[in-house]
Design an enzyme around this catalytic site. Sequence first.
Site, PDB file in Angstrom:
ATOM      1  N   UNK A  85      21.075 -34.711  39.931  1.00 39.45           N
ATOM      2  CA  UNK A  85      20.297 -35.953  39.921  1.00 39.45           C
ATOM      3  C   UNK A  85      20.658 -36.790  41.149  1.00 39.45           C
ATOM      4  O   UNK A  85      21.784 -36.714  41.650  1.00 39.45           O
ATOM      5  CB  UNK A  85      20.614 -36.717  38.634  1.00 39.45           C
ATOM      6  N   GLY A  86      19.734 -37.596  41.602  1.00 41.63           N
ATOM      7  CA  GLY A  86      20.025 -38.507  42.700  1.00 41.63           C
ATOM      8  C   GLY A  86      21.098 -39.528  42.350  1.00 41.63           C
ATOM      9  O   GLY A  86      21.711 -40.118  43.237  1.00 41.63           O
TER      10      GLY A  86
END
Length: 197
Positions: free
Chosen positions: A73-74
């Site tokens: 995930u970012g």
Amino acid sequence: MSLGRLCRLLMPALLCGALAAPGLAGTMCASRDDWRCAGSMHEFSAKVLDGHTVNLDKYRGFVCIVTNVASQUGKTEVNYTQLVDLHARYAECGLRFLAFPCNQFGKQEPGSNEEIKEFAAGYNVKFDMFSKICVNGDDAHPLWKWMKIQPKGKGILGNAIKWNFTKFLFDKNGCVVKRYGPMEEPLVLEKDLPHYF
């Protein structure tokens, strides 16, 4: 009211923990089907990454943060870094973290439990990591179903978990005291912690 009728009325409450002794209700009420009647997180169990089942009663008396995590995930870098930092500074004060990998959001946690364990080791994670679960839908882990319907566990625009790294703060009694959205970084929780130690 007859004694028999009174017993029939009180029995569901007794079985679901409203009047039962701590720990006893958990063995009866926190299953996949009857999670709604649990009184605290301590009545649930979950599998850790190595596959062993852990009774969450082991967290009784500790302030806990429960979060869903993902490795691709970012928000992974900032969340893992800050969770590890908070754990290092507050574990001795009685803070515990329960991280639940989840692949429901953008398929950002595709790895096996062993791969997730190796990934977490890269951040020097010392807190408890659980096996991959679903946090939404019919297949959601019972703890996550329960957390989302608690008075202080409800979300904005519905109770569903919206993304990775949604965090729940629990008091020492295993009750949800606050929910934090996925955009709130872990250090945001720090200001709330002293109220519960």
